[in-house]
Design an enzyme around this catalytic site. Structure first.
Site, mmCIF file in Angstrom:
data_model
loop_
_atom_site.group_PDB
_atom_site.id
_atom_site.type_symbol
_atom_site.label_atom_id
_atom_site.label_comp_id
_atom_site.label_asym_id
_atom_site.label_seq_id
_atom_site.Cartn_x
_atom_site.Cartn_y
_atom_site.Cartn_z
ATOM 1 N N TYR A 130 0.856 -1.187 0.000
ATOM 2 C CA TYR A 130 0.000 0.000 0.000
ATOM 3 C C TYR A 130 0.891 1.234 0.000
ATOM 4 O O TYR A 130 1.492 1.593 1.006
ATOM 5 C CB TYR A 130 -0.913 -0.026 1.221
ATOM 6 C CG TYR A 130 -1.966 1.072 1.269
ATOM 7 C CD1 TYR A 130 -2.158 1.962 0.219
ATOM 8 C CD2 TYR A 130 -2.792 1.210 2.385
ATOM 9 C CE1 TYR A 130 -3.118 2.952 0.273
ATOM 10 C CE2 TYR A 130 -3.770 2.195 2.448
ATOM 11 C CZ TYR A 130 -3.915 3.067 1.393
ATOM 12 O OH TYR A 130 -4.873 4.058 1.443
ATOM 13 N N LYS A 158 -1.300 -1.295 -4.044
ATOM 14 C CA LYS A 158 -2.390 -0.329 -4.009
ATOM 15 C C LYS A 158 -1.728 1.018 -4.223
ATOM 16 O O LYS A 158 -1.041 1.548 -3.350
ATOM 17 C CB LYS A 158 -3.153 -0.365 -2.689
ATOM 18 C CG LYS A 158 -4.300 0.659 -2.652
ATOM 19 C CD LYS A 158 -5.070 0.637 -1.334
ATOM 20 C CE LYS A 158 -6.162 1.709 -1.337
ATOM 21 N NZ LYS A 158 -6.913 1.765 -0.065
#
Length: 289
Positions: A130, A158
């Protein structure tokens, strides 16, 4: 493993007494999957995990694992430490863990790479990196993202760099070797246009079907549909993220009758009355219903 499509990082609903509303959480998961989401994320940052007790986190994971098992849908779980990752070993519904670039300490790109190599070496499930520099204080170059893609056990990122920067363009300009899931909701359309495989989108709690259709349209080359949806969904996302996430999303879900209370837990505070008004999601044809 290639992750594609829409994943919704579910909020944690509370009842009027402030307790975890498990039935509402289960219902939300069924709703977004029925509307076209490929899978859901448990205990992501949208779920306020640091404000939950260990018992509540376990209950959230149990509820969402059951829903994903029933619907044969992939479950992603937010987990940032070796201890949290070990707890996923006996959860067959979990296809990957969403692990945040280490926040605050800003270890540098070499430190980030070493951190994820260390996590992945012992994790029972693959990792999704992320990358959200607005929150972590650590910006990753296109070169660093490619090196992360080569770490065994890392299957996706992400990607939420806060817009469309040069490193994003460079990274997406050639095959990445991993799935790229857009995490900047407002910019999901251009990310898909440049080759992102899908999105992990908090604002897709609302207009889930439209967000799923946007991703499908870009992947199938239906440019007319993609362009028709992109602008309105960007406006919708901007409205739903006008105050700290997930306060406005919760206010809207409550207005829709989908969760029993609009409440978030400290250090977050509830959305302001202006942001919580139903009209804030009546943008370009997307209405509260």
């Amino acid at each position: 493993m290639t992750l594609t499509g829409l994943f919704v990082p579910l909020i944690t609903p509370f009842d009027r007494a402030g307790a975890l509303a498990q039935e509402a959480l289960e219902s939300l998961a069924h709703q977004v999957l029925q509307a076209g989401a490929r899978g859901v994320v448990a205990l992501g940052t949208t779920a306020e995990p640091s404000a939950l007790t260990p018992e509540e986190r376990e209950a959230v994971l149990t509820v969402l694992a059951r829903v994903c098992r029933e619907r044969d849908a992939p479950l992603i779980v937010g987990a940032n430490t070796k201890e949290a990752l070990r707890e996923l070993a006996d959860r067959p519904e979990v296809v990957a863990a969403l692990a945040l670039v280490p926040p605050f300490v800003r270890p540098g790109e070499e430190g980030v790479l070493a951190h994820f190599a260390d996590l992945a070496a012992t994790s029972p499930v693959p990792l999704i990196v992320y990358d959200v520099p607005e929150r972590t204080g650590q910006r990753l170059s296109a070169t660093a993202l490619r090196r992360l893609a080569a770490v065994p056990g890392v299957i996706a990122t992400k990607h939420a760099p806060g817009g469309i920067a040069a490193d994003t363009v460079e990274f997406l300009a050639q095959p990445q070797g991993i799935s790229v899931l857009g995490g900047d909701d407002v910019f999901i359309a251009p990310l898909l246009a440049m080759g992102a495989h899908g999105g992990i989108l908090a604002t897709a709690h609302v207009a889930t079907e439209a967000f799923a259709a946007l991703i499908t349209a870009w992947h199938t080359g239906d440019l007319a549909t993609a362009r028709a949806l992109g602008g309105p969904l960007s406006d919708l996302s901007a409205a739903l993220l006008a105050e700290p996430n997930p306060s406005v999303i919760k206010a809207v879900l409550h207005a829709q009758g989908r969760i029993p209370a609009p409440d978030v837990r400290l250090p977050l505070i509830n959305a302001s009355p202006a942001a919580a008004l139903d009209h804030i999601v009546k943008l370009k044809g997307f209405s509260v219903k």
